[in-house]
Every structure is written in structure tokens, then in C-alpha cells.
Design an enzyme around this catalytic site. Structure first.
Site, PDB file in Angstrom:
ATOM      1  N   ASP A   1      48.886  41.117  47.374  1.00 60.80           N
ATOM      2  CA  ASP A   1      49.525  42.210  46.661  1.00 60.80           C
ATOM      3  C   ASP A   1      50.007  43.175  47.745  1.00 60.80           C
ATOM      4  O   ASP A   1      49.230  43.593  48.590  1.00 60.80           O
ATOM      5  CB  ASP A   1      48.501  42.891  45.747  1.00 60.80           C
TER       6      ASP A   1
ATOM      7  N   ASP B   1      43.553  45.240  45.936  1.00 60.12           N
ATOM      8  CA  ASP B   1      42.653  46.366  46.171  1.00 60.12           C
ATOM      9  C   ASP B   1      42.440  47.247  44.961  1.00 60.12           C
ATOM     10  O   ASP B   1      41.504  48.027  44.916  1.00 60.12           O
ATOM     11  CB  ASP B   1      43.175  47.232  47.320  1.00 60.12           C
TER      12      ASP B   1
ATOM     13  N   ASP C   1      44.438  45.024  39.853  1.00 59.35           N
ATOM     14  CA  ASP C   1      44.393  43.694  40.450  1.00 59.35           C
ATOM     15  C   ASP C   1      43.261  42.844  39.879  1.00 59.35           C
ATOM     16  O   ASP C   1      43.205  41.644  40.106  1.00 59.35           O
ATOM     17  CB  ASP C   1      44.206  43.772  41.974  1.00 59.35           C
TER      18      ASP C   1
END
Ligand code: CU
Lengths: 125, 754
Positions: free
Chosen positions: B442, B641, B645
């Protein structure tokens, strides 16, 4: 084959059959947990060459407190493993070690010594 | 989430009836901070839930005393560290005992061996009375059995009663059979000679086997303490005392157990931080390597969190305690590693199944070996041959190596991971990480820092330092994240502070204020247009240039004149490109996803060497992207993080939560990286690969050893090559097998990624 050989053969095969039956097929010691007023299911287990009782029945969704008393010094039983609950504990000799867990799912979960020789199971209903 | 209440159990003294219990209960319930109190008359126990900020065990005790009853002093709850110290003491004691037993066995075996050899020396044999010699050997062997080998027989017997068979069963039955046979040959030799058999004795075999197996155990025990060394050293990092500032300003050293939430603690340079908290005064650089694996000191100032066990390097500061005991970061890391060490790797299942049925099966094989040798060997040798092979099978088949193969490797590698700031949730995660061939990153917060930073400051006609000062003065008043980035930049550049008056924020556009008598305007293009400010062609060109790099542009006007530009972007971490390159070198494809537009995505991907990326991914679609990759037959590691997510981390084959992360992300992740740095991903994957390789080697070695060892011990080679395995050699091989498996696992300690 002489008579002695025949006797040894019969005795040997008989002994082998006994070993298989004794270790694999004979009945086990089962115990159910006792619930306290606080809703905790408590079970006392003695560790001495094995776990007694070695089949423990508990209800799911309620906290379980297992108190392991290790009544020997032999290194075999010094570790306790409950892989399904991510638990590894050292069991000091001649002391009680408390293990707490919360069984969420029903099923049969094995616990063993560090090398997987001594076995018991937690049956969650 | 941090628990806001604590539970205390008190042993109540002096209750004579159920109404006493009600009395105590009422008194406890009325104590400030107590949320719930329950008193059980039968067990004489009170269970109290309370808020540690308002109540303490001492105030609870006082409440019971006020009600007219007493509280029994219980042995203080031993902390985890104390408990482990106690276990260590016990283990050291057991090790001493084991060594003593070993040396007794060795000492006696050294005498027994040559005495048994006398029989091979005809001249000697004529002078020695065989009968007496055998009795002498029996007397020498007895202590080996009863002292050195006692544990084997006890353990075998205890196991037998439980219908459980362990390695001690094999050793006990093997040496026991050899010994009992020898005793019979010693006491009633006539029984053997009358049947045409030599009354041979095997005292040397018995004693040597016990000595060798004890040697194996000594080496094993020594190696096993090393497998948990990492976690022990982690626990040892905890500070023992803290310097607490009392309300009157006095500084007192108190044991760490007595530190309470809300206390103010002083830390001087070179000292360890006692527990977790927030800095209230002062600033310093802290070495957090023990928690994060990051070797560079981290700069901290007022408001920043500090963690117990980290080392204060430069300055002196005070912090307010926010977590104690089991809630601290260090305790949680220790707990996580311990949990992982107790978990089972799927790769271990076969070994588990084998060890469950192993010992009884070996006993059966040994019995059948005895029968076959007895039936097939020449009559005059059949009994000794059958016995020797029976013993050899039992002794060589000990499954220690099999049992040690996986757990020892996992213990070493999870501990090693923690040293590098890589926390592995369980053995399964380790095994999954090994199979990963695609890493999905990500973008925000993993590849990039996850917060905007000023990348360009353009001031064509003005002195830049002066302009920055003006801009910073306005932005200091603003709460906008972009404004924060500007202030951080200005501070880093050492821009002095000016006072700003009549500050005015324009929602979604920017802000204005008067600084040093001049009207300063900062915001987006619309703000300037609305305020009637014209942009020079030069500034316009510069802005185009910044926009092309996917940066956000802030326009600055002073006194109605457009004079500068600020380029803001989420910057790529310094280590990202290198880490991605390392992953690619490991044969892993790295894919990026981001909510940004394709232009920004392409820009960042190109900067770090990523070829495939997903742009404009909405938070709720992240898990879908993981699925999409899995649909291509890939094993996906997801690195993220944030809270949003979590679904993607859970959907991935293995989730890696980066940074200290949020609790939700950590829950959903199989691996947590304590450092906000992609290099941790490389470490995790390399560590998992080495661990699984080690486990495979161990299992292969253990299986091979037993599958070859048992038939050889049973005498399978005898008809073809005339080779028989002496039980003493079998004992040596058995000791060697578990020691070599342990040594192989300990090699993981040498793992060093950087
Ligand atoms: Cu063994």
C-alpha cells in the site's frame, strides 16, 4: 522350530498385540470441567508420565483455567504445548502452573509435551 | 485498546456469615474508582474491578478494614520476569543434577568396560573366577541404573500407567532387558550351561548405553537453553527501578512494580526508560533498537511516546507513565514471541502424527526382531543375538530428533525476528511467508512516509528565507495537514518566528493573515484568483512543473503580489527503493496500490522501481485487489499500516503490518514490523525462508535416521554383510541425532540481514 522357539514366538506375538492394544485402543480417563461462581471452568491436571485426566471436556465460550501440577522431575514433561491456543509453558517440577484460555470453537484440541510424546486433549462442546 | 479497569482479588479474613460478605461488598463498592465488587463468602475472596487511576490495592484493603474485616497478605503475584527467573533457577539445578548423574555413569562405565573385556584374554580368564567377576560387575552396574538411570525407569513406569509411551520407555525397556538377562546369567549360570549356552553378561552394554544417553541429554539441555536465549535477553532488558517525581518535587527510586499510571518519571542520559509513557518535559535521542531493530537513535521531544527498556542517549527528560506491567510494549512483544513459540507449523503435522504412534510401534518392532532372531539364529547363539538386536532397536529408535526438529527452529527464529523488530504471530505465518511470490504494497505510509512534506520552495523575486518566515507565521495558526508540513519545513530550515495577526482560514482554499504589517495570503489557485491576485508567467511555469510531478502546489501572495510557490508531496522513504530491489532480487514481484490518480501512482512506482501498480483504489476495494492477485495463482503478502488496510491484510496469504501500526492492523497481520521501513519485509521473508529450510533439513535428518537406523539395528544387513549394530553404537547414534538437529536449529542464530 523347536518347542522353545514356538513358545517364544507365541509369547512375542502375544506381547506385541498387548502393547498395541494397551497404548492405542484401551479406554482413556475423561473429566469434565467444574464451573465456579465467576463462570470460569476449572480443571486440575496431574502431570506424571502423562496427563491425568487426559481428556478434558469444557464448554465453549467460557474461560477455562487448567491447573497443571507436575508431580515429577523427568525432563519429558517439563514443557506443555497447546498449539491450537498458541500456548507453550514450562511446567516447574512439584509446582502448579495455571494455564488460562478461552475456547471459542467446538472441537477436539490436543495438548502435548514439548516433543509430542505425552498427549491429552481438550474437548470443547 | 487499553484496559481502563484492573481486577484485584483479595483474601478476606474474619467473615462469619453471608451478611458479613454483603457488608464487605458494600464497603468496597462505595470506594471511589471501584466499578464492581463481588464477595464470595464460601471462598472468602473478593473480586474487585477498579480504575487504577482512582483506586489501588491499598485503598481497597483500607475499605475492607473500614468494614471491620481483614485482608490476608498474599504472596505477591509473581511477575513474568520473576517466574521465568524461578524457572531458570530450576533448570540450572536440573542441569547440575543431570551432569552429576552423567559423570557417575561415565566413571563406573570406565571401570566396567575393561573388567568385561577380561574374558577376551584367555590367560587372565584362567586366573579369575568368572562367577565372582560377574557379581563384581553387577555391583558396579547397579548404581548406574539406580542413580544415573533412575529417571528413565520412573518415567517409563509413570507413562505405562497412563498408557503413554515416551522415549524413556524405549531406554528403560532396552537397558532393563539387557540388565535382567545379565542378572539371570550371574545368579543362575547353571540354567544356561545346562542348555548349552554361555552365561554371557551385558553389564558393560547397560552402563555404556546409560552414559551415552545421558551425554546426549546433557548436550541437548545445554543447546535448548540457547534456543530461548533471545526472548530471555528481551525480558532481561526491563529496568528494575524508576526515578519517580513525587508531588512535592522529590525524586525517589522505586522498584518498577510500584510505578503507577500517571506517575512522572525522570530519565537521565545513559539510563534505561523504565516503562511506557509520554514526554512532558525535555527532549533526547533514544536508542530503540531493542524494540524496533532500528540501530539509529530516534529524536524525541515533548508529547512524543517513549517505551520501557529503550536507552536514553543524550538529553534528560521527564515522562508521564501511560502503561505499566503487562501493557507495556516490551511485555507485549515478549508475549507475542512466546505465543509464536507455542504455535504449531503446518509442516510439523506429519512429525506430530509420527511421534504419537512412534514408541509403541518401535516396541512392537523390537519384540518381533527378538522373535525372528530367536527362531532363525543357530540354537547356541539365538538368545544373546535376539537380545542384542532387541536392545539395539529400542535404543536407536528414540524419536527425540523428530520431536526437536520444528520447535527448536521456530524458537530460535521468532526470537531472532524480535531482535530485528520483526514480530511473527505464529509458526504458520512463518511458513506462509516462505511461500510468498508477490508482495503487494500500500503506497501511503509504507513506500512513502504517509504524511505530506515540503519538497520545493520557490521564491523567484524575494529572499527565500524572509518569505518562508512570513509563510510560516501564517501557517503556524492553521490546523491543516498541509500547513503542518510547511511549519515542519520552516522549523527544519531554522526560520525564525514572526507574529501573525487577524488570521483567517478560508475553508478548502487556504489562509490569510497580517504579518509584519503585510497582508500574506497562502492557498490554492482559486484562493488567489478570488482575491484578485495575478500570477506571473514565470510562477505559472514553475507551478506547471510541480504539478507534473504530482505535487500539491500552494501559492503565496504578499501585499497582493504573487511571490512564491510551495510544492508539497508525500515523500518516498529513503530505504524504500533499496528494499524493493532486494525483494525483486529474491524473485518476488512487487506490486503497488494506491488511492492516488494514475499520474501520481506512475510517478512513485517509477521512482522505486515498481513495474505493476493499481491506482485509484478505494479503501474498501483493497481486499479485492489482493483477491485479484490471488486469482492469478499468486501467494500474496500484503504490507499495510492503517485501519483501512485490515481487511486486505486478513485477505492476503500473509499480512505484514508496518510501523508500530494500529492494533487493528496488528490483529489482522501475521507479521508486525516494528519499524516503518520496507527493509523489515525483506528481513521477514529471508528469515522465514531460512527457518523453513532449517526445519526441512531437520525433519529429513530425523526421518532418515530413524528409517535407516531401525532396520540396521534389527539386523537387516546381517544376512548380506554380516553387520550387526552394537547397542552401544546405537546409543551413540541416538545421542548424536538429537544434538545435530539442535545444532542445525541454532545455526539460525547467526541470521543477520543487514
Ligand atoms: Cu532420544
Amino acid at each position: 522350530m523347536d518347542a522353545t522357539a514356538l513358545i517364544v514366538t507365541i509369547a512375542g506375538v502375544g506381547l506385541a498385540a498387548f502393547v498395541l492394544w494397551y497404548f492405542f485402543f484401551s479406554a482413556r480417563q475423561t473429566a469434565s470441567a467444574v464451573s465456579t461462581s465467576g463462570g470460569v471452568q476449572e480443571v486440575a491436571i496431574t502431570v506424571k508420565g502423562g496427563y491425568s485426566p487426559d481428556v478434558i471436556e469444557v464448554e465453549h465460550g467460557k474461560p477455562v483455567q487448567l491447573s497443571f501440577y507436575r508431580d515429577e522431575e523427568n525432563s519429558c514433561s517439563e514443557e506443555l504445548l497447546m498449539p491450537d491456543f498458541n500456548i507453550r509453558r514450562d511446567l516447574p517440577a512439584f509446582k502448579t502452573t495455571l494455564v488460562e484460555l478461552l475456547p471459542q470453537q467446538t472441537g477436539k484440541f490436543e495438548f502435548t509435551c514439548g516433543m509430542g510424546m505425552l498427549r491429552g486433549s481438550l474437548v470443547v462442546k | 485498546m487499553e484496559p481502563t479497569t484492573k481486577t484485584e482479588t483479595l483474601d478476606i479474613e474474619g467473615m462469619t456469615c453471608a451478611s458479613c460478605a454483603a457488608f464487605v461488598e458494600k464497603s468496597l463498592s462505595r470506594t471511589p474508582g471501584v466499578q464492581r465488587a463481588m464477595v464470595n463468602f464460601a471462598t472468602e475472596k473478593a473480586t474487585v474491578d477498579y480504575e487504577p487511576a482512582q483506586a489501588s490495592p491499598a485503598t481497597l484493603k483500607q475499605a475492607v478494614i473500614n468494614a471491620g474485616y481483614g485482608v490476608a497478605e498474599r504472596a505477591p503475584d509473581t511477575s513474568a520476569a520473576e517466574r521465568s527467573a524461578e524457572i531458570d533457577r530450576q533448570k540450572a539445578l536440573a542441569y547440575q543434577k543431570l551432569k552429576r548423574r552423567f559423570w557417575v555413569a561415565v566413571g563406573l562405565a570406565v571401570i566396567i568396560m575393561p573388567l568385561s573385556m577380561l574374558m577376551l584374554w584367555p590367560a587372565m580368564m584362567a586366573r579369575v573366577n568368572m562367577q565372582w567377576l560377574n557379581y563384581a560387575l553387577l555391583m558396579l552396574t547397579l548404581p548406574v541404573l539406580l542413580y544415573s538411570g533412575r529417571e528413565f525407569y520412573e518415567s517409563a513406569w509413570n507413562g505405562f500407567k497412563h498408557r503413554a509411551a515416551n522415549m524413556d520407555t524405549l531406554i528403560a525397556v532396552g537397558t532393563g532387558a539387557a540388565f535382567l538377562y545379565s542378572v539371570a546369567a550371574t545368579v543362575v549360570p547353571g540354567f544356561f550351561t545346562s542348555r548349552g549356552l554361555m552365561p554371557e553378561v551385558y553389564y558393560d552394554t547397560t552402563a555404556t548405553i546409560i552414559a551415552l544417553i545421558l551425554l546426549g541429554k546433557v548436550l541437548e539441555m545445554r543447546a535448548k537453553t540457547q534456543t530461548s536465549a533471545a526472548i530471555r535477553s528481551l525480558m532481561g532488558l526491563q529496568a528494575k527501578t524508576a526515578r519517580v517525581v513525587r508531588p512535592d518535587g522529590a525524586e525517589v527510586d522505586v522498584p518498577i512494580e510500584q510505578v503507577q499510571l500517571g506517575d512522572i518519571v525522570v530519565v537521565r542520559p545513559g539510563e534505561k526508560v523504565a516503562t511506557d509513557g509520554l514526554i512532558t518535559e525535555g527532549s533526547s535521542a533514544l536508542d530503540e533498537a531493542m524494540l524496533t531493530g532500528e540501530s539509529l537513535p530516534v529524536q524525541k521531544q515533548t508529547g512524543d511516546p517513549v517505551f520501557g527498556a529503550t536507552l536514553n542517549k543524550t538529553g534528560s527528560f521527564r515522562f508521564r507513565v501511560t502503561k505499566v506491567g503487562a501493557d507495556t510494549m516490551l511485555s507485549q512483544i515478549v508475549k507475542l514471541v512466546e505465543d509464536a513459540q507455542g504455535s504449531r507449523a503446518p509442516i510439523q503435522r506429519l512429525a506430530d502424527k509420527v511421534s504419537a504412534i512412534f514408541v509403541p510401534t518401535v516396541v512392537v518392532i523390537a519384540i518381533l526382531t527378538f522373535v525372528l532372531w530367536f527362531d532363525l539364529a543357530p540354537v547356541e547363539h539365538r538368545l544373546p543375538l535376539a537380545l542384542v538386536n532387541f536392545v539395539a532397536v529400542l535404543i536407536i529408535a528414540c524419536p527425540c530428533a523428530l520431536g526437536l526438529a520444528t520447535p527448536t527452529a521456530i524458537m530460535v527464529s521468532t526470537g531472532k525476528g524480535a531482535e530485528h523488530g520483526v514480530l511473527i504471530r505464529n509458526a504458520e505465518a512463518l511458513e506462509k511467508a516462505y511461500q510468498v511470490n508477490t508482495v503487494l504494497l500500500d503506497k501511503t505510509g509504507t513506500i512513502t512516509r504517509g504524511e505530506p512534506a515540503v519538497t520545493d520552495f520557490v521564491a523567484p523575486d524575494q529572499e527565500p528565507a524572509r518569505l518562508l518566515q512570513l509563510v510560516a507565521a501564517v501557517e503556524r495558526q492553521s490546523e491543516h495537514p498541509l500547513a503542518e508540513a510547511v511549519v515542519r519545513y520552516a522549523n527544519a530550515q531554522g526560520a525564525g518566528s514572526l507574529a501573525a495577526t487577524s488570521f483567517r482560514a478560508v475553508e478548502g482554499k487556504g489562509a490569510a493573515a497580517t504579518v509584519d504589517g503585510q497582508a500574506v495570503l497562502i492557498g490554492n489557485r482559486r484562493l488567489l484568483t478570488e482575491e484578485g491576485v495575478q500570477l506571473s508567467p514565470e510562477l505559472l511555469a514553475q507551478a506547471e512543473h510541480l504539478l507534473a510531478q504530482a505535487k500539491t502546489v500552494l501559492y503565496v501572495a504578499v501585499a497582493g503580489q504573487a511571490v512564491g510557490l510551495v510544492g508539497v508531496a508525500d515523500t518516498v522513504r529513503d530505504s524504500s527503493a533499496a528494499a524493493i530491489k532486494q525483494l525483486q532480487a529474491l524473485g518476488i514481484e512487487v506490486v503497488m496500490m494506491t488511492g492516488d490518480n494514475p499520474q501520481t501512482a506512475a510517478q512513485v512506482a517509477g521512482q522505486v522501481g515498481i513495474r505493476r501498480y493499481f491506482a485509484e483504489v478505494l479503501p474498501q476495494d483493497k481486499a479485492g485487489k489482493v483477491k485479484e492477485l490471488q486469482g492469478e495463482g499468486r501467494t500474496v503478502a500484503m504490507v499495510g499500516d492503517g485501519i483501512n488496510d485490515a481487511p486486505a491484510l486478513a485477505q492476503a496469504d500473509i499480512g505484514l503490518a508496518i510501523g508500530s501500526g494500529t492494533d487493528v492492523a496488528m490483529e489482522a497481520a501475521g507479521i508486525t514490523l516494528m519499524r516503518s521501513d520496507l527493509r523489515g519485509v525483506v528481513t521477514a521473508i529471508e528469515l522465514s525462508r531460512q527457518t523453513i529450510r532449517t526445519i526441512k533439513q531437520n525433519l529429513f535428518f530425523a526421518f532418515i535416521y530413524n528409517t535407516l537406523g531401525i532396520p540396521i539395528a534389527a539386523g537387516l544387513l546381517y544376512p548380506f554383510f554380516g553387520i550387526l549394530l552394537s547397542p552401544m553404537l546405537a546409543a551413540g547414534a541416538m545421542a548424536l541425532s538429537s544434538v545435530s538437529v539442535l545444532t542445525n536449529s541454532l545455526r539460525l542464530r547467526a541470521f543477520n540481514h543487514h
